[in-house]
Design an enzyme around this catalytic site. Structure first.
Site, PDB file in Angstrom:
ATOM      1  CG  ASP A  33      -4.413  -0.978   2.952  1.00  0.00           C
ATOM      2  OD1 ASP A  33      -4.600  -0.771   1.744  1.00  0.00           O
ATOM      3  OD2 ASP A  33      -3.803  -0.196   3.697  1.00  0.00           O
ATOM      4  CG  ASP A  85      -1.681   2.207   6.775  1.00  0.00           C
ATOM      5  OD1 ASP A  85      -1.884   3.247   7.409  1.00  0.00           O
ATOM      6  OD2 ASP A  85      -1.873   2.113   5.552  1.00  0.00           O
ATOM      7  CG  ASP A 129      -1.635   1.263   1.471  1.00  0.00           C
ATOM      8  OD1 ASP A 129      -2.289   1.734   0.521  1.00  0.00           O
ATOM      9  OD2 ASP A 129      -1.540   1.819   2.578  1.00  0.00           O
TER      10      ASP A 129
END
Length: 662
Positions: A549, A545, A340
């Protein structure tokens, strides 16, 4: 920009807080039974070592058998009803067999290992379910629905219908997915898209349930019912991935059916065949029990578990929490890593990166920054904080700002040193610029800034644009080194999966060394991307995080969450957590897992060799029980000590060095 008197938005560096009711450690019956079994075993071991009467420690060990073994035993019997034989029942039978020939302590240890493993699995499952339920609490319970005549009515969010118009006041969470039909504000939608900064919202813009409104009021037309909202779909994706994700097992569990059936059949044969040829019952039973002990998978289980548990402990000391032995084993088979962006490769904190004065501007870069910071100082917007922080870092004294005003979704303005200064959104502020040349120059500068992956902020003096500021997210210092190490370790370039725009994502990817960029992804799109990467047999580890996600973390071969600013849902859904937010530990823990897998293979060879020799001896000749127990226990000790080598600091340093040098 936000007014100083308005309700402040949540700082972008902090995760959205999900109100979660956590299952307590000992709220689960499995955990209570496992704790009781462990306590009874330790007391029994102490009593045995201190020379207490055998009746006492035998009683304690047998109580350990009952408390820790009844549940796996019952599960094994239920599996038998479905015509399957699992290793849990085999372990209980082996423990009982050990007790029947005097090895009650060995059987108790086996019971404790399996009871504890089952309890930890139950706790992990319960915690994940808690977080999924808590995710739905991001959406407020009630909403202010506007009637056609302008009246207001407070209703449950679940009662909202498509087409209803709701009022969202400053600082409120939005109750439904919809479109803005009135008002302007900035909305923090990091929970959905992962964007690090609040997004300006005005007429026609889409908003999501559970996102946080800033300083302006919005009127939102509901486009989806509560059960169809993006937040609800995130929860559904996490649950679905948890249910459908293939149950990955340790080596011994993959062969447990065949091994269990073979061992039971062989034990019965060792007992019955000699009886048919006239052996005494006691001799046949003793031979069968000896066979069960030497052939039981205790050494195989310990060949597998100590290296993985030692690797888990070592990783934990260095800032990586790996949640189970299965996860530690899986990490080593990673073929590709997907990262990410916001909060993972970046810190999620905006910083001023560029100051671009426009042609003919009457001020230098330093003067522009000083003026802009003075205007932004009363504001609580994250972009304002970045501008003020940059001025402070350069040692500027900020002049007073008079007649400060804020227009949500547009920007701020004030009188500074006799100049009327405006700072804010290019889309909104440039609408007021009437001079064609000035407007064209500013628009070109904004476009160039955005093409470089910056968030553009314009500065106007006396309603004429004088500069464009570029704000970006801070890249973690170790990001580029981590990407290089992961590439060398896995042999495949990492992937960037982000909900941010393509220009910003591409700019960051170029800086850290990623070439495969997939931007503008909603949570379900990230899951699709992961499944696409795994469709050719790849094993993808996802690092993220945020709440957005979580579905990808659940769907991936292994999910790793950044612990410093990770959302509760991400932390609970992930298989491992980087506690100290040090990205370099990710390639290191993958390398450590690979070493642990090599130790497991070596241990399995040792255990299988001992078992084969002892079994052949027992079947062909006459293996004395004490010698059989000694050989069995000896193999267990050897593989256990071999696995515990991974506890040493040198093992982590070697893994870190291997990940850096590959």
């Amino acid at each position: 920009m936000a007014s100083s008197t308005a309700t402040p938005t949540r700082p972008t560096s902090a995760p959205a807080v999900i109100p979660v009711h956590r299952t307590r450690l000992f709220a689960l019956p499995e955990m209570r039974w496992a704790a009781a079994a462990l306590a009874l075993f330790l007391v029994g071991l102490t009593a045995q070592a201190s020379g207490a009467p055998s009746l006492l420690w035998w009683g304690l060990y047998l109580a350990c058998y009952v408390t820790g073994g009844w549940e796996p035993g019952l599960a094994g019997l239920q599996a038998l009803r479905e015509k399957t034989l699992d290793v849990d029942l085999l372990m209980v039978v082996a423990a009982i067999g050990a007790a029947s020939i005097g090895q009650v302590m060995d059987g108790g240890l086996l019971i404790v290992i399996f009871a504890t493993s089952g309890a930890l699995e139950a706790l992990a499952t319960a915690r994940t379910e808690d977080s999924v339920r808590g995710l739905l609490d991001l959406t407020p319970d009630t909403a202010t629905r506007l009637a056609p005549d302008g009246g207001e009515d407070t209703v449950a969010a679940t009662e909202l219908e498509v087409g209803d118009v709701i009022l969202v006041r400053p600082g409120d969470r939005i109750a439904a997915d919809g479109s803005v039909v009135g008002g302007a504000s900035e909305v923090d939608q990091a929970t959905i898209t992962g964007e690090p900064l609040p997004v300006d919202k005005a007429l026609g813009d889409e908003v999501y349930a559970g996102t946080l409104n800033g300083t302006g009021s919005l009127r939102v037309r509901v486009d989806r019912r509560a059960e169809d909202s993006v937040v609800a779909r995130i929860a559904g994706l996490v649950e679905e991935a948890s249910r459908t994700k293939a149950r990955t097992q340790l080596f011994i569990e993959k062969v447990e059916q065949r091994y269990s059936l073979g061992m039971v059949a062989a034990t019965l044969a060792v007992f019955i065949v000699p009886l048919l040829f006239g052996d005494a019952l006691r001799d046949s039973l003793l031979r069968a029990m000896t066979f069960m002990i030497v052939a039981s998978p205790c050494a195989v289980v310990l060949a597998t578990m100590p290296p993985l548990l030692a690797a888990i402990a070592n990783a934990g000391r260095h800032g990586v929490l790996v949640k189970s032995a299965v996860v530690m084993e899986q990490l080593g088979s990673t073929t590709r890593v997907a990262f990410d962006k916001t909060g993972t490769l970046t810190r999620g904190t905006p910083e001023l990166a560029d100051i671009s004065p426009l042609p003919g501007a009457p001020f230098t870069e330093e003067q522009i920054l000083r003026l802009a910071a003075a205007v932004e100082h009363p504001s609580e917007h994250p972009l304002a904080a970045a501008i003020v922080r940059a001025a402070r870092q350069r040692g500027f004294e900020l002049p007073a700002a008079d007649k400060f005003t804020s227009q949500p979704g547009r920007g701020v303005s004030a009188l500074v040193d006799g100049h009327f200064i405006q700072v804010g959104s290019p889309t909104r502020l440039l609408e007021s610029v009437t001079t064609t040349a000035h407007h064209a120059a500013a628009a070109a500068a904004v476009e160039a800034m955005q093409a470089r992956g910056r968030t553009a902020v314009v500065v106007l003096c006396e309603r004429d644009p004088i500069a464009v500021l570029g704000i970006t997210d801070q890249i973690r210092a170790e990001a580029a080194a981590t990407i290089a190490a992961v590439t060398e370790l896995t042999g495949a370039a990492p992937v960037l999966l982000t909900g941010d725009n393509l220009a910003t994502a591409t700019q960051l990817a170029r800086q850290v060394g990623i070439t495969d960029v997939r931007a503008g992804l909603l949570p379900e799109d990230k899951v699709t991307a992961v499944r696409d990467l795994e469709s050719g047999g790849g094993r993808v580890t996802v690092v993220g995080d945020g709440i957005n996600d979580a579905p990808a973390l659940a769907a991936a071969h292994v999910g790793i969450a950044m612990g410093g600013a990770g959302s509760d849902l991400a932390l609970q859904t992930a298989d491992a957590v980087v506690i100290r937010d040090d990205l370099t530990t990710i390639p290191a823990v993958i390398a450590l897992s690979r070493r642990a897998r090599r130790v497991v293979v070596a241990n399995l060879v040792i255990a299988a060799t001992f078992i084969t020799v002892l079994v052949i001896w027992d079947l062909v000749g006459h293996l004395p029980l004490p010698l059989g127990v000694a050989g069995h226990e000896g193999s267990t000790v050897i593989v256990g000590l071999n696995g515990l080598r991974l506890l040493r600091v040198a093992a982590w340093n070697r893994a870190r060095g291997a990940s850096a040098q590959r």
